[in-house]
Design a protein around this motif. Sequence first.
Motif, PDB file in Angstrom:
ATOM      1  N   VAL A 115      -0.136 -11.530  13.442  1.00 16.78           N
ATOM      2  CA  VAL A 115      -0.946 -12.734  13.243  1.00 16.78           C
ATOM      3  C   VAL A 115      -0.429 -13.901  14.089  1.00 16.78           C
ATOM      4  O   VAL A 115      -1.196 -14.725  14.577  1.00 16.78           O
ATOM      5  CB  VAL A 115      -0.967 -13.128  11.755  1.00 16.78           C
ATOM      6  CG1 VAL A 115      -1.783 -14.380  11.527  1.00 16.78           C
ATOM      7  CG2 VAL A 115      -1.524 -11.978  10.941  1.00 16.78           C
ATOM      8  N   GLU A 137       5.929  -7.160   8.290  1.00 14.24           N
ATOM      9  CA  GLU A 137       5.086  -5.996   8.510  1.00 14.24           C
ATOM     10  C   GLU A 137       4.864  -5.886  10.005  1.00 14.24           C
ATOM     11  O   GLU A 137       4.582  -6.889  10.662  1.00 14.24           O
ATOM     12  CB  GLU A 137       3.744  -6.180   7.780  1.00 14.24           C
ATOM     13  CG  GLU A 137       2.827  -4.984   7.819  1.00 14.24           C
ATOM     14  CD  GLU A 137       1.821  -5.028   8.955  1.00 14.24           C
ATOM     15  OE1 GLU A 137       1.139  -4.021   9.160  1.00 14.24           O
ATOM     16  OE2 GLU A 137       1.725  -6.051   9.674  1.00 14.24           O
ATOM     17  N   ASN A 161       2.976  -0.410   9.693  1.00 15.67           N
ATOM     18  CA  ASN A 161       1.603   0.088   9.663  1.00 15.67           C
ATOM     19  C   ASN A 161       1.195   0.575  11.047  1.00 15.67           C
ATOM     20  O   ASN A 161       1.949   0.485  11.995  1.00 15.67           O
ATOM     21  CB  ASN A 161       0.647  -1.035   9.229  1.00 15.67           C
ATOM     22  CG  ASN A 161       0.654  -1.232   7.729  1.00 15.67           C
ATOM     23  OD1 ASN A 161       0.512  -0.295   6.963  1.00 15.67           O
ATOM     24  ND2 ASN A 161       0.833  -2.473   7.299  1.00 15.67           N
ATOM     25  N   ARG A 211      -1.339   4.522   3.111  1.00 11.08           N
ATOM     26  CA  ARG A 211      -2.516   3.655   3.104  1.00 11.08           C
ATOM     27  C   ARG A 211      -3.705   4.457   2.598  1.00 11.08           C
ATOM     28  O   ARG A 211      -4.016   5.535   3.109  1.00 11.08           O
ATOM     29  CB  ARG A 211      -2.807   3.155   4.512  1.00 11.08           C
ATOM     30  CG  ARG A 211      -4.060   2.298   4.584  1.00 11.08           C
ATOM     31  CD  ARG A 211      -4.077   1.510   5.862  1.00 11.08           C
ATOM     32  NE  ARG A 211      -5.254   0.675   5.976  1.00 11.08           N
ATOM     33  CZ  ARG A 211      -5.441  -0.185   6.953  1.00 11.08           C
ATOM     34  NH1 ARG A 211      -4.526  -0.297   7.901  1.00 11.08           N
ATOM     35  NH2 ARG A 211      -6.527  -0.919   7.013  1.00 11.08           N
ATOM     36  N   SER A 264      -9.285  -8.894   7.157  1.00  9.34           N
ATOM     37  CA  SER A 264      -8.794 -10.261   7.081  1.00  9.34           C
ATOM     38  C   SER A 264      -9.857 -11.176   6.483  1.00  9.34           C
ATOM     39  O   SER A 264     -11.033 -10.840   6.478  1.00  9.34           O
ATOM     40  CB  SER A 264      -8.423 -10.740   8.488  1.00  9.34           C
ATOM     41  OG  SER A 264      -7.490 -11.784   8.406  1.00  9.34           O
ATOM     42  N   GLY A 301      -5.681 -10.430   4.078  1.00  7.40           N
ATOM     43  CA  GLY A 301      -7.003 -10.855   3.633  1.00  7.40           C
ATOM     44  C   GLY A 301      -7.045 -12.175   2.895  1.00  7.40           C
ATOM     45  O   GLY A 301      -8.125 -12.738   2.693  1.00  7.40           O
ATOM     46  N   LEU A 302      -5.867 -12.674   2.477  1.00  6.60           N
ATOM     47  CA  LEU A 302      -5.870 -13.997   1.841  1.00  6.60           C
ATOM     48  C   LEU A 302      -6.412 -14.991   2.866  1.00  6.60           C
ATOM     49  O   LEU A 302      -5.840 -15.180   3.933  1.00  6.60           O
ATOM     50  CB  LEU A 302      -4.446 -14.374   1.410  1.00  6.60           C
ATOM     51  CG  LEU A 302      -4.207 -15.821   0.963  1.00  6.60           C
ATOM     52  CD1 LEU A 302      -5.188 -16.263  -0.104  1.00  6.60           C
ATOM     53  CD2 LEU A 302      -2.778 -15.996   0.468  1.00  6.60           C
ATOM     54  N   GLU A 349       0.370  -8.707   2.321  1.00 10.90           N
ATOM     55  CA  GLU A 349       0.682  -8.871   3.744  1.00 10.90           C
ATOM     56  C   GLU A 349      -0.114 -10.050   4.275  1.00 10.90           C
ATOM     57  O   GLU A 349      -1.031  -9.898   5.067  1.00 10.90           O
ATOM     58  CB  GLU A 349       0.299  -7.598   4.504  1.00 10.90           C
ATOM     59  CG  GLU A 349       0.982  -6.354   3.963  1.00 10.90           C
ATOM     60  CD  GLU A 349       0.500  -5.055   4.632  1.00 10.90           C
ATOM     61  OE1 GLU A 349      -0.541  -5.069   5.312  1.00 10.90           O
ATOM     62  OE2 GLU A 349       1.182  -4.036   4.449  1.00 10.90           O
ATOM     63  N   SER A 350       0.207 -11.239   3.799  1.00  7.02           N
ATOM     64  CA  SER A 350      -0.585 -12.404   4.165  1.00  7.02           C
ATOM     65  C   SER A 350      -0.078 -13.020   5.461  1.00  7.02           C
ATOM     66  O   SER A 350       1.068 -13.436   5.539  1.00  7.02           O
ATOM     67  CB  SER A 350      -0.510 -13.436   3.048  1.00  7.02           C
ATOM     68  OG  SER A 350      -0.923 -12.842   1.841  1.00  7.02           O
TER      69      SER A 350
END
Length: 659
Positions: A115, A137, A161, A211, A264, A301-302, A349-350
Amino acid sequence: MAELTHSSASPPVAEATKWSVADAEQLYNIDRWSAGFFGLSDDGDVVVRGTDAVPPVVIKSVVEQVKRQGMSLPVLIRFQDIIAGRVRQLNESFAAAIDEFGYQNVYRGVYPIKVNQLHEVVDEILDAGKEFDMGIEVGSKTELVAGIAHLEDDDTLLLSNGYKDDTMIDMLLAAQKLGKNVLPIIEKYDEFTRILARSNDLGIKPAFGVRIRVKQSGSGRWAESGGDRSKFGISLPRLLDMLAELEERGLTDAFRLLHFHLGSQISDIQALRKAVREMCQIYAALRRKGVPVEFIDVGGGLGVDYDGTLGATEDGINYSMQEYANAIVESARTQCDREGVPHPVLVSESGRALTAHHSVLVVEVLGTNRKDFLEDLDIDIASRIADGHDVIRNMHGIYEWMRDIEQPKPSQLLEALHDALAKRDEVEQLFGFGYLSLEDRALGERLYWSICRAINNHIERDRPDWLPDELDQLDDHLADLYMCDFSVFQSALDHWAIGQRFPVVPLSGLDVQPNQRAVLVDLTCDSDGKVKSYVTSEADDSYLLLHNTEQHNPYYLGFFLMGAYQDIMGDAHNLFGRPNEVHVYADPDEPDGFYIEKSIPGTSVSVMLEFVQYFAEDLRRRMEKIVRAKVRDGVIKKREGVDLLESYGRFFSSSTYLE
Ligand SMILES: *Cc1c(COP(=O)(O)O)cnc(C)c1O
């Protein structure tokens, strides 16, 4: 003081409509998207509030200091205190939820490096996250290489991941052997097979997460990465195959974590609740089979409420950070209690939510392309129109018609617009043939824009339910173009690519009412080099209200919430590089209440050119050859040639933006 300038005859309504900084906050929705980190001072400057402990920092002062240090705009300012603030907010939200719902386990956040991969950002998150056991992550080989070197503490969780090759698997297994808290997340069945094979070869007892492909999708723009159609994740039938294999090898305790990711910017909190419940059912089934799964990882996804509308548009989300935490903790508790299984450690995983707020891109408006109207003209136009060419008289007639008509039908508005367009063409042709003076041509131009505006005034007043496209677009047509030194593609990629809106706010002067309708354009010659929609409380978001730059100079604009996904996606488009960058910490002991810890020069011209295989050395040699030939032929003097080559050479180390 302003009151004293009103004459006693001034109508009382003037007081009531007086502009204040509170109006500016409302116009740009600042309160709603700033998460408390940005606001306005009484003088109308945008300020940053990192923590309650330090006084607010005026962003314009940072820009001025950056310029004094010899850096040019655009500049990306990272407010490092905000990162720490967001880390705290996230962890405290989960702590509060755990407390409220009596959850019998803990929360562990991991930061997804993709990110914002910048080293300082990752370091800041790990630093601020230390007291909360924040982990990281990684989603690629490069990120693994960067991330694994940051596991100073054995307890720090690292999740890997994405698809992993054998070299990555070996590295992850080696880290496990070192005693690090590292878990590969299996995305495809063959990864599972290879992890078992490699750990067997290396004699290491493996541990991993899986996952799961959940039914639920995230809804909204980014939803494709979750749900049934997702290319990632293990299906339930394959999960059962996996369990059988593990049981056969006596390795069921290697299965440590269940993971899903809805995509996301989850726009609807209900989708998340359903996914958590679905995951807890799978978790419960595994526990009952004797698989000691320890973690449930709800992925990223937050969301960030980019426009502050709480989900009214595609750029918003309909929940707060606290509601997000509550939804996860409560759903997990309820489902696990119903199934009679112990509460798992909750992981999220924000990334977007931690980083979006911390960086602000500051650009300068270099010039504006304003529309000229009739009223701005001091001379007596009546006589010019009376003496003028027929076409000018005609245009003036259309103008008066539109000015005075009441409640016109859309067809009449359309007719007036078409007439105005035709007359404007005629004016240009007549001028081209020498039948019209420059003054008349200029007057024709003013008349054209005045007619357009008169038409638009009717539209705004009457607000018809339906409008033909040409009329609908008038607003846009009438807006002034504000040229900014930056590249939309480079610096606001998601706006360019998917129309994501980011808040844009002038950094100062907001104690004065902005009333120019502006559309921001960049310096690339693309038709895409334009900001197409804005965060504003105006009904029409195709323009932004800004000041007249002749009275507000220099005019700086801040692009906010740029810290997630945007500011690291450098690309070679039009050979604009990364902008300059500074990292700012608030500090009450400094004169302006902040200090610049680090400045990173943006991409230089030579680095940018190397991306596309031009090398400074070679270009210099070519240029020398050209110049030498001209000196030989006597076109320029030797001294001039030397100067020219020197100036050329200086380009290579300069910024790709204007100096
Ligand atoms: C991109 C990604 C994230 C980060 O999502 P945010 O919405 O930015 O928090 C987390 N997990 C996975 C697997 C991802 O691909």
